[in-house]
Structure formats: C-alpha cells, structure tokens
Design a protein around this motif. Structure first.
Motif, PDB file in Angstrom:
ATOM      1  N   ILE A  40       0.843  -1.212   0.000  1.00  0.00           N
ATOM      2  CA  ILE A  40       0.000   0.000   0.000  1.00  0.00           C
ATOM      3  C   ILE A  40       0.878   1.262   0.000  1.00  0.00           C
ATOM      4  O   ILE A  40       0.609   2.216  -0.740  1.00  0.00           O
ATOM      5  CB  ILE A  40      -0.979  -0.035   1.190  1.00  0.00           C
ATOM      6  N   VAL A  41       1.955   1.241   0.784  1.00  0.00           N
ATOM      7  CA  VAL A  41       2.882   2.398   0.774  1.00  0.00           C
ATOM      8  C   VAL A  41       3.405   2.616  -0.649  1.00  0.00           C
ATOM      9  O   VAL A  41       3.406   3.740  -1.179  1.00  0.00           O
ATOM     10  CB  VAL A  41       4.071   2.156   1.746  1.00  0.00           C
ATOM     11  N   LEU A  42       3.835   1.525  -1.310  1.00  0.00           N
ATOM     12  CA  LEU A  42       4.441   1.663  -2.643  1.00  0.00           C
ATOM     13  C   LEU A  42       3.412   2.097  -3.684  1.00  0.00           C
ATOM     14  O   LEU A  42       3.746   2.782  -4.656  1.00  0.00           O
ATOM     15  CB  LEU A  42       5.099   0.342  -3.064  1.00  0.00           C
ATOM     16  N   SER A  43       2.152   1.717  -3.472  1.00  0.00           N
ATOM     17  CA  SER A  43       1.119   2.065  -4.466  1.00  0.00           C
ATOM     18  C   SER A  43       0.941   3.580  -4.573  1.00  0.00           C
ATOM     19  O   SER A  43       0.433   4.085  -5.580  1.00  0.00           O
ATOM     20  CB  SER A  43      -0.213   1.388  -4.122  1.00  0.00           C
ATOM     21  N   ARG A  44       1.388   4.323  -3.573  1.00  0.00           N
ATOM     22  CA  ARG A  44       1.252   5.785  -3.615  1.00  0.00           C
ATOM     23  C   ARG A  44       2.146   6.411  -4.676  1.00  0.00           C
ATOM     24  O   ARG A  44       1.979   7.584  -5.021  1.00  0.00           O
ATOM     25  CB  ARG A  44       1.564   6.393  -2.240  1.00  0.00           C
ATOM     26  N   SER A  45       3.119   5.635  -5.204  1.00  0.00           N
ATOM     27  CA  SER A  45       3.992   6.175  -6.267  1.00  0.00           C
ATOM     28  C   SER A  45       3.382   5.985  -7.651  1.00  0.00           C
ATOM     29  O   SER A  45       3.976   6.421  -8.639  1.00  0.00           O
ATOM     30  CB  SER A  45       5.352   5.459  -6.252  1.00  0.00           C
ATOM     31  N   LEU A  46       2.239   5.310  -7.745  1.00  0.00           N
ATOM     32  CA  LEU A  46       1.668   5.057  -9.069  1.00  0.00           C
ATOM     33  C   LEU A  46       0.957   6.307  -9.604  1.00  0.00           C
ATOM     34  O   LEU A  46       0.624   7.234  -8.846  1.00  0.00           O
ATOM     35  CB  LEU A  46       0.718   3.860  -9.013  1.00  0.00           C
ATOM     36  N   ASP A  47       0.711   6.312 -10.918  1.00  0.00           N
ATOM     37  CA  ASP A  47       0.157   7.490 -11.591  1.00  0.00           C
ATOM     38  C   ASP A  47      -1.223   7.850 -11.029  1.00  0.00           C
ATOM     39  O   ASP A  47      -2.045   6.963 -10.759  1.00  0.00           O
ATOM     40  CB  ASP A  47      -0.022   7.204 -13.095  1.00  0.00           C
ATOM     41  N   GLY A  48      -1.446   9.136 -10.876  1.00  0.00           N
ATOM     42  CA  GLY A  48      -2.782   9.658 -10.602  1.00  0.00           C
ATOM     43  C   GLY A  48      -3.269   9.476  -9.179  1.00  0.00           C
ATOM     44  O   GLY A  48      -4.454   9.716  -8.895  1.00  0.00           O
ATOM     45  N   VAL A  49      -2.369   9.070  -8.267  1.00  0.00           N
ATOM     46  CA  VAL A  49      -2.819   8.848  -6.883  1.00  0.00           C
ATOM     47  C   VAL A  49      -2.989  10.196  -6.179  1.00  0.00           C
ATOM     48  O   VAL A  49      -2.106  11.057  -6.239  1.00  0.00           O
ATOM     49  CB  VAL A  49      -1.806   7.963  -6.117  1.00  0.00           C
ATOM     50  N   ASP A  50      -4.115  10.360  -5.510  1.00  0.00           N
ATOM     51  CA  ASP A  50      -4.380  11.578  -4.742  1.00  0.00           C
ATOM     52  C   ASP A  50      -3.497  11.566  -3.494  1.00  0.00           C
ATOM     53  O   ASP A  50      -3.613  10.663  -2.657  1.00  0.00           O
ATOM     54  CB  ASP A  50      -5.871  11.576  -4.355  1.00  0.00           C
ATOM     55  N   THR A  53      -4.777  10.684  -0.068  1.00  0.00           N
ATOM     56  CA  THR A  53      -5.262   9.336   0.276  1.00  0.00           C
ATOM     57  C   THR A  53      -4.783   8.980   1.684  1.00  0.00           C
ATOM     58  O   THR A  53      -3.575   9.076   1.969  1.00  0.00           O
ATOM     59  CB  THR A  53      -4.695   8.290  -0.716  1.00  0.00           C
ATOM     60  N   PRO A  54      -5.698   8.587   2.575  1.00  0.00           N
ATOM     61  CA  PRO A  54      -5.251   8.251   3.939  1.00  0.00           C
ATOM     62  C   PRO A  54      -4.243   7.107   3.946  1.00  0.00           C
ATOM     63  O   PRO A  54      -4.310   6.219   3.092  1.00  0.00           O
ATOM     64  CB  PRO A  54      -6.552   7.810   4.646  1.00  0.00           C
ATOM     65  N   ALA A  55      -3.315   7.150   4.916  1.00  0.00           N
ATOM     66  CA  ALA A  55      -2.334   6.043   5.068  1.00  0.00           C
ATOM     67  C   ALA A  55      -3.092   4.735   5.257  1.00  0.00           C
ATOM     68  O   ALA A  55      -4.231   4.726   5.728  1.00  0.00           O
ATOM     69  CB  ALA A  55      -1.453   6.326   6.280  1.00  0.00           C
ATOM     70  N   LYS A  56      -2.470   3.644   4.866  1.00  0.00           N
ATOM     71  CA  LYS A  56      -3.018   2.283   5.029  1.00  0.00           C
ATOM     72  C   LYS A  56      -4.248   2.027   4.161  1.00  0.00           C
ATOM     73  O   LYS A  56      -5.016   1.105   4.403  1.00  0.00           O
ATOM     74  CB  LYS A  56      -3.348   1.974   6.495  1.00  0.00           C
TER      75      LYS A  56
END
Ligand code: R1P
Ligand code: URA
Length: 315
Positions: A40-50, A53-56
């Motif tokens: 989930i932490v790494l998914s924050r580097s993907l395109d278009g992520v707000d 977005t709350p942690a976890k």
C-alpha cells in the motif's frame, strides 16, 4: 467459492485459487513484496494517486483485490506503463503460488521483481539495499534429526540460480540513484525455509544444530550476503518457466527462452554481525525510495510490445 479443474483450480470467472486474480487484472510487469502494508505504501507512487489518500488505504484510482488467502494485488500505471504490486506474505510456498498463478493469467513475457527485507551477513548496514545476482536455498535437513539418523549434515544447501543479469544491473543503477553511493550492495542471497533455524538464529527451545551455519554458507558461496525467505523460488521458477505462448510470437522474450524475467532486491532489516535491527523511522524512509527504484527498473526492462495487447490493464 466453487472451483473447476483440480489440476489448476480456477473459479467460474477465471480467478486463481489462492492469489485470486483473473485475466486483465494483472500487468506483465509485477513488483512483489511480502508485507501488504508495504504494497500500500508503494502504491502511492503510481500514476494519478491523490496525495491526500489516507495512510493504510489503497488509492481509489487503482484496481485492488484482497484474496481469501491473504494475497493483495494492486494494479495501476507507473509513468504510463501498466504495473502490478502483489503482496504475498512469507515463505517459499507463497512465492510458488504467486509466480505460478500470476503467470497463468497473463499473456506474453513477464518481468517480476521482488522488494523484500533481509538479514545481512556482510557489512551492509540496516537500511542499506542488497541486489543479489543469484540465490540458493537453505533447507533444514529433517532426516538429520530423526532417531538413530546416519545423516551428517543438519542443513541442505542447494546450487545457486541467477537473476536476470540485465535486471540486476538496472536495479543496482536505479537503487544507487535513489539511495546514494555506498548504500547498495551486490552479492549472493540465501533463501531459508525458516526465519530461525535455517537462518542461524539460536533458540534454546529446539535442537537446531546451526551454530556453524554461517561458516557453512560462506564456504558454500563465499559472497553470501543476505538471508531471507522467498527470492530463490522466484529466480528458480523464472529459469524454469517455459517460452511465452506462440500465439503471441511477436512477444517472445528475446533474451532467453523463458517467459519470466526475474530480479530481486532487499532492504537490510537485521544486521546479523552487529545484532542491529532497523527502526520504524528508517523503514518509512527507505521503503518508498526503494519502491520507486524498482518501479523505474520494471518499466525500463525491454519485454516486447505487450502493452499493445494489454493497453486497458491498469487504466
Ligand atoms: C521475515 O520477517 C520476512 O521478511 C522477509 C523474509 O523474506 C520473510 O518473508 O521479507 P518480506 O519483508 O518481504 O516479508
Ligand atoms: N527477513 C528475514 O528473513 N531475515 C531477517 O533476518 C530479516 C528479515
């Protein structure tokens, strides 16, 4: 959940039995981790992520699937290229489920890179990154412990299998750019079938006969640098994967006859010579940097024109 085909069980929608994914949900380029929180932490580097977005929480613009056996798959794009992140939990069986079931639902060549944590037998410090160019398997030799056994070795050490050399090179380059010179190490990995006995940890509650294990590992492969629990299976299955389906002959991997190209890297959590263990602050600092370096590597690897076939994956 009802399944068909006892040989390779899938449900009516074509979802695999353990990982729980079906065709169209997984990209050809996959980053695999153990811990779902890391995914989930790494998914924050993907395109278009707000960024709000709350942690976890998996960002809402990404596909996600949490399977009944604990696998978490997240698919999106990185720099416009479809990528997936799959959290598999721990151990060699989980890596086997992951590689085989993901391979079964994707057409054409694939690249799989593991970002894990490890113990270090070398001078690599907690928070450093190791990029092993090969890995062998360390198994507790259970027959040694049988009554009146004539077996002489308590641990079996396999031959080493190599990572894809080009992926290893790309990972070292991108990790060095991300973490800085002096923090990235190359060497050989040992994948153990226990966090404890076959990683040389002492436990008075069991007879483990592992006091000399580190010396044996270094005699077996003098450049042994890391101990963890999955990478060998990834490298081994990539080397034994059969060629990409001929119906997609344009996509057949030009580098070898395997349909999977694999690489691996790991963050040092445990320094086994000094007995240091990483702090949670250091994990929070290193994980996203290492993750970005893996995504940069995943999209840099030449696979063929698979994106033409899978242009809707991750969008
Ligand atoms: C043990 O604590 C786990 O950590 C390492 C080992 O391989 C094992 O799975 O990797 P992950 O952090 O990716 O789970
Ligand atoms: N993961 C392992 O398998 N071993 C360690 O020592 C640290 C992380």
């Amino acid at each position: 959940m009802s399944m068909t085909n006892a040989n390779f069980p899938m449900d009516a929608e074509g979802r695999t039995y353990h990982v729980g994914v079906k065709r169209g949900e997984l990209a050809n380029r996959v980053l695999t981790v153990g811990d779902p929180a890391r995914a989930i932490v790494l998914s924050r580097s993907l395109d278009g992520v707000d960024p709000a977005t709350p942690a976890k929480t998996v960002p809402t613009n990404l596909f996600s699937c949490f399977s009944h056996r604990g696998f978490l798959t997240i698919t999106g794009r990185y720099k416009g290229v479809p990528v997936s992140i799959v959290a598999i939990g721990m151990g060699v069986s989980m890596m086997d489920f992951f590689v085989r079931e993901c391979r079964a639902v994707v057409d054409g060549p694939m690249v799989m890179i593991r970002l894990g944590s490890c113990g270090s037998l070398s001078d690599a410090a907690v928070g450093d990154i190791c990029v092993p160019s090969s890995s062998y398997l360390v198994q507790r030799n259970v027959d040694y412990f049988a009554p009146a056994s004539d077996v002489t070795k308590p641990y079996h050490l396999s031959r080493a299998f190599e990572a894809d050399p080009e992926i290893t090179k790309i990972l070292v380059k991108n990790m060095t750019a991300s973490l800085g010179e002096g923090h990235v190490w190359s060497g050989v990995n040992a994948t153990a079938d226990s966090f404890y006995s076959s990683q040389g940890r002492q436990d008075d509650n069991f007879v483990d006969k592992n006091e000399d294990l580190f010396d044996e590992l270094l005699a077996h492969e003098p450049n042994t640098q890391t101990l963890e629990m999955e990478t060998f299976v990834l490298y081994h299955l990539a080397k034994t994967s059969t060629a990409a389906p001929l119906k997609h002959s344009a996509l057949v991997n030009i580098h070898n006859n395997n349909s999977i190209r694999a690489g691996g890297c790991m963050m040092v959590f445990a320094q086994r010579k000094t007995n240091d263990f990483i702090t949670k602050e250091d994990v929070a600092r290193v994980e996203p940097l290492a993750g970005k370096a893996v995504f940069d590597s995943l999209v840099e690897v030449e696979l063929g024109s698979e994106d033409d076939l899978h242009s809707s994956v991750g969008s």
